[in-house]
Design a protein around this motif. Sequence first.
Motif: not given
Ligand SMILES: [Zn+2]
Length: 366
Positions: A41-43, A50-53, A56
């Motif tokens: 994950c980059t965030n 994060c589940g959104f990047c 992910c």
């Molecule tokens: Zn992420």
Amino acid sequence: MKSRLVQTVKDNRVSHAWLFFGPEGAGALPLVLSFAGYILCTNRNETDACGFCASCNKVGKYIHPDLHFVFPVNKTRSLDKDSVTSDDFIAEWRSFLLKNPYGGLNQWYDFIDLENKQGVINTEESKRLTGKLNLKSFESDFKVVILWQPEKMNDQASNKLLKLLEEPPPMTIFLLVCENPDMLLTTVRSRCIPVKVPRIGDEDLLHALTDKHKLAKEKAENIVRLASGSYLKASELMGETEDVSYNFLKFRDLMRSCFRNDIHALAKQAEELSALTRERQKSFLEYGLRTIRESLALHFDTAGIVFITDEEQAFIPNFAPFINSSNVIPFSEELNRAIRDIERNANGRIVFLDLALKVATLIKRQ
Ligand SMILES: [Zn+2]
């Protein structure tokens, strides 16, 4: 447990090799997948990906270019070439993970239609992996390798992996996921940080069944008692009340033919059972084991019996008088032997006919 893993990433001291091990259905693979997601994950936040990047998103579909998978495969009817590797099955692997991340080896073999073959992780596989890991990562700082069922590596593949573990390519993290660490080379094992994934606690499993799957409490409790901490087993019991029904009908018919000594019917039934997938054959035999166990228990105490379907409730009390102290042990032994034979890829028709003929004698023993 996940928090412990997360902490190592946050502290920037993530080790380059991990060995996750635990019983089938306990969820080692889902845990590893989410750990890989966290690493890539980059965030990432304090406790989770994060589940959104974009990363992910790709991990969620198992298509992240820095996430490499190695798992046992073999030739199939539609794929017959000299050396098959995980890459040949990556599309199937992705749908398998999406459908059943708690799945075990047999589910995987059935999924790719290996028929009676076992999967292996061969030398070609480890050569390819070495090649991939020599490249720079594409999108993440890290390259992550998930090696599922490393027990299935042949000796040469194990030695190649050992080399990789001894001199790991930069920024590469190996996540091994296995059931029997004892089957790995000691030298491979000693290079990895061990993480034991325990069986799922009954409370947690019950919670998942009633909350996530909206099962009635009583039904969920029955399933938890039979699942022994395996989510895989629980979902089989849950999703496959249909299977229970099938197993019930076939078991009842088989017992009736055994009782009548109807060889013609027995041969036909053996034929039919042998046409099922290996996994279904095992599930049928395990169903038989459970039925005779419960039939015997019925002599002593009716309160503890778990009936999954109404049909069982009607049949087992009638069947119970034929299960007694002089035949219950040999009966169970025959079923267990059949399960082992099926696991060893014996010819199903012979296994079932053999079983039926022995049961036909046993069932009349008083
Ligand atoms: Zn992420």
